[in-house]
Design a protein around this motif. Structure first.
Motif, short mmCIF file in Angstrom:
data_model
loop_
_atom_site.label_atom_id
_atom_site.label_comp_id
_atom_site.label_asym_id
_atom_site.label_seq_id
_atom_site.Cartn_x
_atom_site.Cartn_y
_atom_site.Cartn_z
N GLN A 103 8.08 -8.78 -4.28
CA GLN A 103 8.53 -7.47 -3.84
C GLN A 103 7.33 -6.53 -3.77
O GLN A 103 6.67 -6.30 -4.79
N LEU A 104 7.03 -6.06 -2.61
CA LEU A 104 5.89 -5.17 -2.43
C LEU A 104 6.39 -3.73 -2.48
O LEU A 104 7.24 -3.33 -1.69
N ARG A 105 5.86 -2.98 -3.42
CA ARG A 105 6.27 -1.59 -3.57
C ARG A 105 5.03 -0.70 -3.59
O ARG A 105 4.01 -1.06 -4.14
N ARG A 106 5.19 0.43 -2.99
CA ARG A 106 4.11 1.43 -3.02
C ARG A 106 4.67 2.67 -3.70
O ARG A 106 5.86 3.00 -3.57
N LYS A 115 -6.41 0.03 5.75
CA LYS A 115 -6.65 -1.25 6.39
C LYS A 115 -6.86 -2.34 5.33
O LYS A 115 -6.35 -3.46 5.45
N ARG A 116 -7.57 -2.00 4.27
CA ARG A 116 -7.81 -2.94 3.19
C ARG A 116 -6.49 -3.30 2.49
O ARG A 116 -6.23 -4.48 2.20
N ASP A 117 -5.64 -2.30 2.22
CA ASP A 117 -4.34 -2.55 1.60
C ASP A 117 -3.49 -3.46 2.48
O ASP A 117 -2.83 -4.38 2.00
N GLU A 120 -4.58 -7.06 2.23
CA GLU A 120 -4.15 -7.65 0.96
C GLU A 120 -2.66 -8.00 0.98
O GLU A 120 -2.25 -9.05 0.50
N ILE A 121 -1.88 -7.13 1.56
CA ILE A 121 -0.44 -7.39 1.68
C ILE A 121 -0.21 -8.61 2.56
O ILE A 121 0.58 -9.50 2.23
N ASP A 122 -0.88 -8.67 3.71
CA ASP A 122 -0.72 -9.80 4.62
C ASP A 122 -1.14 -11.11 3.96
O ASP A 122 -0.47 -12.14 4.12
N ASP A 123 -2.27 -11.09 3.22
CA ASP A 123 -2.74 -12.30 2.54
C ASP A 123 -1.73 -12.76 1.49
O ASP A 123 -1.45 -13.95 1.36
N LEU A 124 -1.17 -11.83 0.76
CA LEU A 124 -0.19 -12.16 -0.27
C LEU A 124 1.05 -12.80 0.35
O LEU A 124 1.53 -13.83 -0.12
N GLN A 125 1.56 -12.21 1.42
CA GLN A 125 2.74 -12.75 2.08
C GLN A 125 2.45 -14.10 2.70
O GLN A 125 3.24 -15.03 2.60
#
Length: 140
Positions: A103-106, A115-117, A120-125
């Motif tokens: 679960q990705l939460r901000r 762009k960096r965030d 990281e989100i794309d890599d995690l998914q």
């Protein structure tokens, strides 16, 4: 009793509560999501005791063996007596693990991801979903 000897697959799948309606069971057969020995079957296929069917219902895969014929729909506890679930344990767990994705939460008010965030989100998914698809490919 001759009626009980001839039973359509769509009616059987509805009666043992694999599908909610007989129409859904019929459409699954027409779409090739119900197979007998790897071959697609039609909704009018006659069910015989001892046959093994592979059923795809969304991401869930089931392998059932017919132990007895059932014409009318009964409650779930009684329906289990009319088939034997031969689905491997690995496949049973894979359906549930799809709902345990990270679960990705901000934080509220943090604004848009940088762009960096985003990377990281794309890599995690990507790592999570590739890991699950690779394990599913090895089982088949």
């Amino acid at each position: 009793m001759p009626e009980k000897e001839k039973l359509r697959i769509d009616k059987y799948l509805w009666a043992i509560r694999i599908f909610k309606t007989r129409t859904l069971a019929s459409e699954a057969c027409k779409a090739g999501r119900v197979k007998l020995a790897g071959q697609n079957i039609k909704p009018a296929h006659e069910v015989k005791v001892g046959e093994v069917y592979q059923i795809s219902k969304g991401p869930e895969r089931k392998i059932i063996m017919v132990t007895d014929l059932l014409e009318s729909r009964v409650d779930a506890k009684k329906a289990v007596a009319y088939y034997e679930d031969q689905t491997p344990v690995e496949e049973q767990g894979s359906f549930q693990s799809m709902f345990q994705a990270p679960q990705l939460r901000r934080d509220r008010g943090a604004g848009r991801p940088t762009k960096r965030d985003r990377r990281e989100i794309d890599d995690l998914q990507q790592d999570f979903f590739n890991k699950n698809t690779q394990t599913g490919a090895e089982e088949e």
